[in-house]
Design a protein around this motif. Structure first.
Motif, short mmCIF file in Angstrom:
data_model
loop_
_atom_site.label_atom_id
_atom_site.label_comp_id
_atom_site.label_asym_id
_atom_site.label_seq_id
_atom_site.Cartn_x
_atom_site.Cartn_y
_atom_site.Cartn_z
N PRO A 47 0.83 -1.21 0.00
CA PRO A 47 0.00 0.00 0.00
C PRO A 47 0.87 1.26 0.00
CG PRO A 47 0.11 -0.93 2.19
CD PRO A 47 0.82 -1.90 1.30
N GLY A 48 0.20 2.40 -0.14
CA GLY A 48 0.90 3.67 -0.04
C GLY A 48 1.55 4.11 -1.34
N LEU A 49 2.30 5.19 -1.26
CA LEU A 49 2.94 5.78 -2.43
C LEU A 49 4.07 4.90 -2.94
CD1 LEU A 49 3.32 9.51 -1.26
CD2 LEU A 49 1.50 8.55 -2.68
N ARG A 50 4.17 4.80 -4.27
CA ARG A 50 5.34 4.21 -4.90
C ARG A 50 6.20 5.36 -5.44
NH1 ARG A 50 6.24 0.77 -2.37
NH2 ARG A 50 7.58 -0.27 -3.90
N TYR A 51 7.37 5.00 -5.98
CA TYR A 51 8.28 6.04 -6.46
C TYR A 51 7.62 6.95 -7.49
CZ TYR A 51 12.03 3.38 -4.23
OH TYR A 51 12.83 2.74 -3.31
N GLN A 52 6.83 6.34 -8.38
CA GLN A 52 6.18 7.12 -9.44
C GLN A 52 5.19 8.13 -8.87
OE1 GLN A 52 4.02 5.04 -12.80
NE2 GLN A 52 2.33 5.85 -11.58
N HIS A 53 4.40 7.72 -7.88
CA HIS A 53 3.44 8.63 -7.28
C HIS A 53 4.15 9.79 -6.59
CE1 HIS A 53 1.41 4.55 -7.08
NE2 HIS A 53 0.69 5.21 -7.95
N ALA A 54 5.21 9.47 -5.86
CA ALA A 54 5.95 10.50 -5.15
C ALA A 54 6.58 11.48 -6.13
CB ALA A 54 7.03 9.87 -4.28
N ALA A 55 7.11 10.99 -7.26
CA ALA A 55 7.70 11.88 -8.26
C ALA A 55 6.65 12.81 -8.85
CB ALA A 55 8.36 11.06 -9.36
N GLY A 56 5.45 12.29 -9.11
CA GLY A 56 4.38 13.14 -9.64
C GLY A 56 3.93 14.19 -8.65
N LEU A 57 3.83 13.81 -7.38
CA LEU A 57 3.45 14.77 -6.34
C LEU A 57 4.48 15.89 -6.22
CD1 LEU A 57 2.18 12.41 -3.50
CD2 LEU A 57 0.80 14.03 -4.81
N ARG A 58 5.76 15.51 -6.24
CA ARG A 58 6.80 16.53 -6.13
C ARG A 58 6.78 17.48 -7.32
NH1 ARG A 58 9.79 12.06 -3.97
NH2 ARG A 58 10.66 11.62 -6.04
N LEU A 59 6.48 16.94 -8.49
CA LEU A 59 6.41 17.78 -9.68
C LEU A 59 5.29 18.80 -9.57
CD1 LEU A 59 7.17 18.56 -12.57
CD2 LEU A 59 5.81 16.62 -13.39
N VAL A 60 4.10 18.37 -9.18
CA VAL A 60 2.97 19.31 -9.06
C VAL A 60 3.22 20.30 -7.93
CG1 VAL A 60 0.49 19.54 -8.69
CG2 VAL A 60 1.36 17.64 -10.03
N ALA A 61 3.84 19.84 -6.85
CA ALA A 61 4.17 20.75 -5.76
C ALA A 61 5.11 21.85 -6.24
CB ALA A 61 4.80 19.98 -4.60
N GLU A 62 6.05 21.48 -7.10
CA GLU A 62 6.95 22.48 -7.68
C GLU A 62 6.20 23.46 -8.57
OE1 GLU A 62 10.99 22.77 -10.48
OE2 GLU A 62 10.05 20.82 -10.10
N LEU A 63 5.23 22.95 -9.31
CA LEU A 63 4.48 23.80 -10.23
C LEU A 63 3.68 24.88 -9.51
CD1 LEU A 63 3.07 21.17 -12.77
CD2 LEU A 63 5.06 22.65 -13.03
N CYS A 64 3.20 24.58 -8.33
CA CYS A 64 2.35 25.56 -7.62
C CYS A 64 2.92 25.95 -6.26
CB CYS A 64 0.93 25.02 -7.47
SG CYS A 64 0.79 23.56 -6.42
N ALA A 65 4.23 25.73 -6.06
CA ALA A 65 4.89 26.10 -4.80
C ALA A 65 4.13 25.57 -3.59
CB ALA A 65 5.06 27.62 -4.71
N ALA A 66 3.68 24.33 -3.67
CA ALA A 66 2.84 23.75 -2.62
C ALA A 66 3.66 23.34 -1.41
CB ALA A 66 2.07 22.56 -3.16
N HIS A 67 3.01 23.37 -0.27
CA HIS A 67 3.55 22.75 0.93
C HIS A 67 3.05 21.31 0.93
CE1 HIS A 67 5.01 22.41 5.04
NE2 HIS A 67 3.86 21.83 5.36
N LEU A 68 3.98 20.36 0.91
CA LEU A 68 3.63 18.96 0.74
C LEU A 68 4.21 18.13 1.88
CD1 LEU A 68 2.56 16.56 -0.99
CD2 LEU A 68 4.70 16.68 -2.29
#
Length: 373
Positions: A47-68
């Motif tokens: 269960p939980g995040l795999r490497y691919q999911h984490a990479a996608g989250l980090r990318l979107v966080a970078e796009l909108c300066a998100a706190h993640l």
């Protein structure tokens, strides 16, 4: 920092996979509304995040300066608090370090970059990982089905270049995507008439393996299509059989991707990946049967476009109506997430043979223009 109350989402709802995560954070970034997701991929192993999911989250966080928070492999809870979309076009890179799907990295980031306040040149993405991965759209599907849908029905024009193929388990593929920004809103989509199949195109490929395997997959898929009873003639089928050059691919792999276009401009896909110990004839037949299944129901999109279009219908202005095949669990999940995070309203008229999806979208416009209004 946005002051909106976060949307609480149970990541195990319905399909309960990574798609729920991708749509939630993509919409969150656009409308600047925080999301908190728990029980992420709770029924998966592991269960939980795999490497691919984490990479996608980090990318979107970078796009909108998100706190993640919570973006670690294996994490079952994340908190995503967006700030704002970038004010200039930029180049971005995402790499899970595995054979994780490049197509899914594009899915999570594309909506944000489409509406980025970028008056200059397009934003660009360099995405690394697997180009032809399991449980994900092959990059050829993205190139020949998904992007043409965006161009034809939504007036969007991202361009995609496959620099290098990457296969399981090494990954190492590279894809460049150029994304011109738009002010918004997107137009609604009305897609209820399909027409007859006029052409079938495809790509049967091998890397690090004999080309005869690609030829066998191609011949088997062609046989299934001609014998399908859908009126597809051999003369209307053109499937390229390809052996990748060593410089153009990382690792060994094989598979086949098909796409059919109808007289009314609808495009449908079907694909299958080669597996160790599986006869390539079986793989070719599998791809052919998947395309036939997607054509047989009489809808205007295939089972994969059915759920991938949901986020765009939710963002569009006005009333969209799309005739589909039987509603998939992925589509039900996409609709549920879109309604939880935005004010879009969906209605589904379902039958045994198919469904009609209707949506009253939110008419999303670029943030700087919305503030000016």
């Amino acid at each position: 920092m946005t002051s909106a109350q976060p949307v609480e989402l149970d990541g195990s709802t319905l399909e309960g996979g990574g798609q729920l995560l991708r749509i939630a954070v993509g919409l969150s970034a656009l409308i600047s509304r925080p999301v908190s997701i728990h029980n992420i991929r709770a029924s998966r192993t592991p269960p939980g995040l795999r490497y691919q999911h984490a990479a996608g989250l980090r990318l979107v966080a970078e796009l909108c300066a998100a706190h993640l928070d919570g973006c670690e492999t294996g994490s079952t809870t994340i908190d995503f608090v967006p700030q704002s979309l970038p004010v200039t076009s930029r180049a971005y890179t995402a790499d899970p370090g595995t054979a994780g799907s490049i197509g899914l990295l594009l899915q999570v980031s594309l909506p944000c970059l489409l509406f980025s306040p970028s008056p200059g040149s397009p934003s660009t993405l360099l995405l690394r990982g697997g180009t032809n991965a399991t449980h994900a759209p092959q990059i050829d599907y993205t190139q020949h089905v998904f992007l043409p849908f965006l161009r034809r029905h939504l007036g969007l024009d991202p361009t995609l270049e496959i620099v290098k193929r990457g296969y399981y388990p090494k990954g190492g593929g590279e894809v460049r995507v150029s994304i011109p920004a738009i002010p918004g809103p997107l137009p609604p989509v009305t897609l209820t008439e399909r027409g007859k199949v006029k052409t079938v195109r495809g790509r049967s490929y091998v890397a690090g393996l004999p080309k005869s395997l690609a030829d066998s997959m191609c011949a088997a898929a062609t046989e299934v299509l001609v014998e399908s009873g859908l009126g597809i003639q051999a003369a209307h089928i053109k499937i390229d059989s390809v052996r990748e050059k060593p410089a153009d691919a990382v690792g060994s792999g094989s598979g086949i991707v098909l796409w059919a276009e109808t007289e009314d401009g609808c495009i449908f896909g079907g694909s299958a990946l080669g597996r160790k110990g599986v006869d390539p004839v079986h793989v070719g037949r599998e791809a052919g049967r998947e395309l036939v299944s997607n054509l047989a129901h009489g809808g205007c999109v295939d089972e994969y476009m059915q759920d991938q279009m949901i986020i765009f219908l939710a963002l569009a202005k006005g009333h969209s109506t799309v005739k589909t095949g039987p509603l998939t669990l992925h589509t039900r999940t996409a609709i549920w997430v879109a309604e939880q995070v935005t004010e879009a309203k969906f209605r589904v008229q379902a039958s045994e043979s198919g469904a009609v999806i209707e949506c009253d979208g939110i008419g999303y416009v670029r943030p700087d223009l919305a503030m000016a209004a």
